[in-house]
Design a protein around this motif. Sequence first.
Motif, PDB file in Angstrom:
ATOM      1  N   CYS A  81      -7.248   7.824  18.218  1.00  0.00           N
ATOM      2  CA  CYS A  81      -7.297   6.396  17.887  1.00  0.00           C
ATOM      3  C   CYS A  81      -6.102   6.023  17.010  1.00  0.00           C
ATOM      4  N   ALA A  82      -5.695   4.762  17.094  1.00  0.00           N
ATOM      5  CA  ALA A  82      -4.694   4.213  16.179  1.00  0.00           C
ATOM      6  C   ALA A  82      -5.422   3.601  14.996  1.00  0.00           C
ATOM      7  N   ILE A  83      -4.877   3.781  13.794  1.00  0.00           N
ATOM      8  CA  ILE A  83      -5.550   3.259  12.609  1.00  0.00           C
ATOM      9  C   ILE A  83      -4.689   2.190  11.949  1.00  0.00           C
ATOM     10  N   HIS A  84      -5.347   1.381  11.146  1.00  0.00           N
ATOM     11  CA  HIS A  84      -4.714   0.226  10.510  1.00  0.00           C
ATOM     12  C   HIS A  84      -5.202   0.160   9.072  1.00  0.00           C
ATOM     13  N   PHE A  85      -4.303   0.437   8.122  1.00  0.00           N
ATOM     14  CA  PHE A  85      -4.620   0.281   6.708  1.00  0.00           C
ATOM     15  C   PHE A  85      -4.347  -1.167   6.325  1.00  0.00           C
ATOM     16  N   ALA A  86      -5.388  -1.890   5.968  1.00  0.00           N
ATOM     17  CA  ALA A  86      -5.271  -3.305   5.627  1.00  0.00           C
ATOM     18  C   ALA A  86      -5.685  -3.513   4.178  1.00  0.00           C
ATOM     19  N   GLY A  87      -4.872  -4.285   3.452  1.00  0.00           N
ATOM     20  CA  GLY A  87      -5.224  -4.562   2.071  1.00  0.00           C
ATOM     21  C   GLY A  87      -4.107  -5.277   1.359  1.00  0.00           C
ATOM     22  N   PRO A  88      -4.360  -5.757   0.148  1.00  0.00           N
ATOM     23  CA  PRO A  88      -3.352  -6.516  -0.601  1.00  0.00           C
ATOM     24  C   PRO A  88      -2.179  -5.639  -1.016  1.00  0.00           C
ATOM     25  N   ALA A  89      -1.094  -6.281  -1.406  1.00  0.00           N
ATOM     26  CA  ALA A  89       0.104  -5.566  -1.845  1.00  0.00           C
ATOM     27  C   ALA A  89      -0.208  -4.720  -3.071  1.00  0.00           C
ATOM     28  N   GLY A  90       0.467  -3.579  -3.158  1.00  0.00           N
ATOM     29  CA  GLY A  90       0.340  -2.741  -4.342  1.00  0.00           C
ATOM     30  C   GLY A  90      -0.851  -1.828  -4.348  1.00  0.00           C
ATOM     31  N   THR A  91      -1.538  -1.669  -3.215  1.00  0.00           N
ATOM     32  CA  THR A  91      -2.710  -0.795  -3.168  1.00  0.00           C
ATOM     33  C   THR A  91      -2.387   0.567  -2.562  1.00  0.00           C
ATOM     34  N   GLY A  92      -1.124   0.842  -2.300  1.00  0.00           N
ATOM     35  CA  GLY A  92      -0.726   2.174  -1.859  1.00  0.00           C
ATOM     36  C   GLY A  92      -0.901   2.441  -0.385  1.00  0.00           C
ATOM     37  N   LYS A  93      -0.876   1.394   0.441  1.00  0.00           N
ATOM     38  CA  LYS A  93      -1.097   1.586   1.882  1.00  0.00           C
ATOM     39  C   LYS A  93       0.005   2.432   2.518  1.00  0.00           C
ATOM     40  N   THR A  94       1.257   2.120   2.204  1.00  0.00           N
ATOM     41  CA  THR A  94       2.364   2.846   2.811  1.00  0.00           C
ATOM     42  C   THR A  94       2.396   4.293   2.332  1.00  0.00           C
ATOM     43  N   THR A  95       2.180   4.511   1.040  1.00  0.00           N
ATOM     44  CA  THR A  95       2.127   5.872   0.516  1.00  0.00           C
ATOM     45  C   THR A  95       1.015   6.665   1.190  1.00  0.00           C
TER      46      THR A  95
END
Length: 337
Positions: free
Chosen positions: A52-66
Motif C-alpha cells: 500500500c501507499a501511505i500518506h502522512f497528513a498533519g500540520p507543519a512542524g510535526t515531523g512528517k518528512t523526518t
Amino acid sequence: MNGDDAGAALATTVRIQSNTDNILPEPSDEFVATPSVQELTERALAYLNAGCAIHFAGPAGTGKTTLAFHVAARLGRPVTLIHGDDEFGSSDLIGRDAGYRKSRLVDNFIHSVLKTEEEMKSLWVDNRLTTACQNGDTLIYDEFTRSRAEANNALLTILSEKILNLPKLRYSGEGYLQVHPDFRAIFTSNPEEYAGTHKTQDALMDRLVTIHVDHYDRETETQITMARSGISRGDAELIVDIVRELRGLVGGHHGPTIRACIVIARMLAHRDARVSVNDPLFHRVCLDVLGNGGTAKVTRAGQPVPPQKVAEVIHRICGAGTTPSRNHNRNRVRGRV
C-alpha cells in the motif's frame, strides 16, 4: 547529377534515462523513537510491506518528512525525493521531450544511383517518478498537495494497476512501463486549508492509506529537543512546556511547533545560556522565536500573540529564580532539524 534518386525518411522516439540522483538513507542512532513514534513507524511499515501507499497528513512542524525518511530507511531501498510544486505538470514527474536529433546518410556507391536516408529521432528524458518506478525506489513525495491535481494523474495507474502510462512513447513500443515490485510510495501533506495547497482528486486519495501525524506528546518533544541541541533534560522540559502552553493558548494549527523548541534550545546551547527568566538572553531568544510575530510562530485569530503574553507564560512556567541543573557541554548529541 544524372541517375536515379531514391530516398527514405524514418521517424523514431529515443528514450534517454536520466542519471540516477536518488539517495540511500540509513537509520540514525539520533532518531528519537519513543513509543508513540515507534507505533507510527511500525504501522506505516506494515502498510508499505503489504504493497500500500501511505500518506502522512498533519500540520507543519510535526515531523512528517523526518518520519517519512525514517520509514524509508527501514525499507532499505534507495529513495527518490520529490517536492510538490504549483508549477508542476505531468512531464515534471514522468519525463519530457528533450528536442530532436536528425541524421542523413548519402549513398553514391553506384555513380548512376543516389540513395539518401534521413532519420529524425525525438528524444525523451525520464524524470524522477519514471526512474523510481523502473528501479524499485521508495518514492517520498513531500507536500504533494502543493502540486495541482492534474500533475499527479500519472500516479493513479501506478498505485492501482502498477503500470506507468507513457503515451508519448507508444510509437516506440515503450508506452507502458511495468512498475518494479519493490516500488513503494510515501506521501506527506499539510491540511488542505493551508495556503498554497490544492484540493486532491478523490481517485488519488482513495489509493492512499492516510496516517494522521499531530504534535507529539511531551516526553517525545523533550527527547527531540535534547537530541537536536544537546541541552539537559531540565532545560528541555522547561522549553517544551513553554511552547506547549502557547500552543494550547492559540489552539488549532497556528501554535508553535517542535521546531521552536529546537531553535531556542540550540541558541541557548550555543551561548551556554540558562533557562531562566533571570537570564536576559533566554528571555530575548524566547521573544524572538515566539513573541514578536516576525515569523508568525504564535498567532490567534490571524494576529500575533503579544510579547507580553509570551512573557507571562515564561514566568508562569519557569518561575522567578528557577535555575534547573545544566550541563550543556556533557554528552552533547548532534542532530538536524
